[in-house]
Write a protein that holds these residues in place. Structure first.
Motif, short mmCIF file in Angstrom:
data_model
loop_
_atom_site.label_atom_id
_atom_site.label_comp_id
_atom_site.label_asym_id
_atom_site.label_seq_id
_atom_site.Cartn_x
_atom_site.Cartn_y
_atom_site.Cartn_z
N VAL A 33 -15.88 65.05 -12.63
CA VAL A 33 -15.77 64.72 -14.04
C VAL A 33 -17.14 64.78 -14.71
CG1 VAL A 33 -13.76 63.25 -13.64
CG2 VAL A 33 -16.04 62.24 -13.63
N VAL A 87 -14.79 60.24 -6.62
CA VAL A 87 -14.97 60.77 -7.96
C VAL A 87 -16.46 61.07 -8.13
CG1 VAL A 87 -14.80 60.29 -10.43
CG2 VAL A 87 -13.07 59.39 -8.86
N GLN A 98 -10.26 68.16 -2.79
CA GLN A 98 -9.48 67.49 -3.82
C GLN A 98 -10.13 66.20 -4.32
OE1 GLN A 98 -5.49 67.20 -2.25
NE2 GLN A 98 -5.09 69.34 -2.72
N HIS A 99 -11.45 66.16 -4.31
CA HIS A 99 -12.15 65.06 -4.96
C HIS A 99 -12.16 65.33 -6.45
CE1 HIS A 99 -13.59 63.35 -1.20
NE2 HIS A 99 -14.00 64.56 -0.83
N GLN A 100 -12.23 64.28 -7.24
CA GLN A 100 -12.29 64.45 -8.68
C GLN A 100 -13.72 64.76 -9.09
OE1 GLN A 100 -10.79 60.96 -10.62
NE2 GLN A 100 -8.68 61.68 -10.52
N LYS A 119 -10.36 59.79 -1.44
CA LYS A 119 -10.89 60.75 -2.41
C LYS A 119 -11.96 60.07 -3.25
CE LYS A 119 -7.87 63.71 -1.08
NZ LYS A 119 -8.19 64.62 -0.07
#
Length: 52
Positions: free
Chosen positions: A39, A5, A35-37, A3
């Motif tokens: 931000v 970010v 379902q990668h972050q 995964k």
């Protein structure tokens, strides 16, 4: 598959808020579904709040 970010900058967030270009929303949705972050920094948050 690992995964990742993704940190969005102020310009990308502004594009997303305005829903333009549309392909950017599609890419963000695809990234979230994998379902990668996703931000933003506190600086980006402050800039977006200031421009409301």
């Amino acid at each position: 598959m690992s995964k990742s970010v993704y940190m969005l900058d102020t310009n990308i967030c502004s594009f997303l808020i305005r829903s333009k270009p549309e392909y950017l929303l599609d890419k963000l949705q695809e990234t979230a579904e994998l379902q990668h972050q996703i931000v933003i920094s506190s600086i980006t948050y402050a800039e977006l709040r200031r421009n409301q």
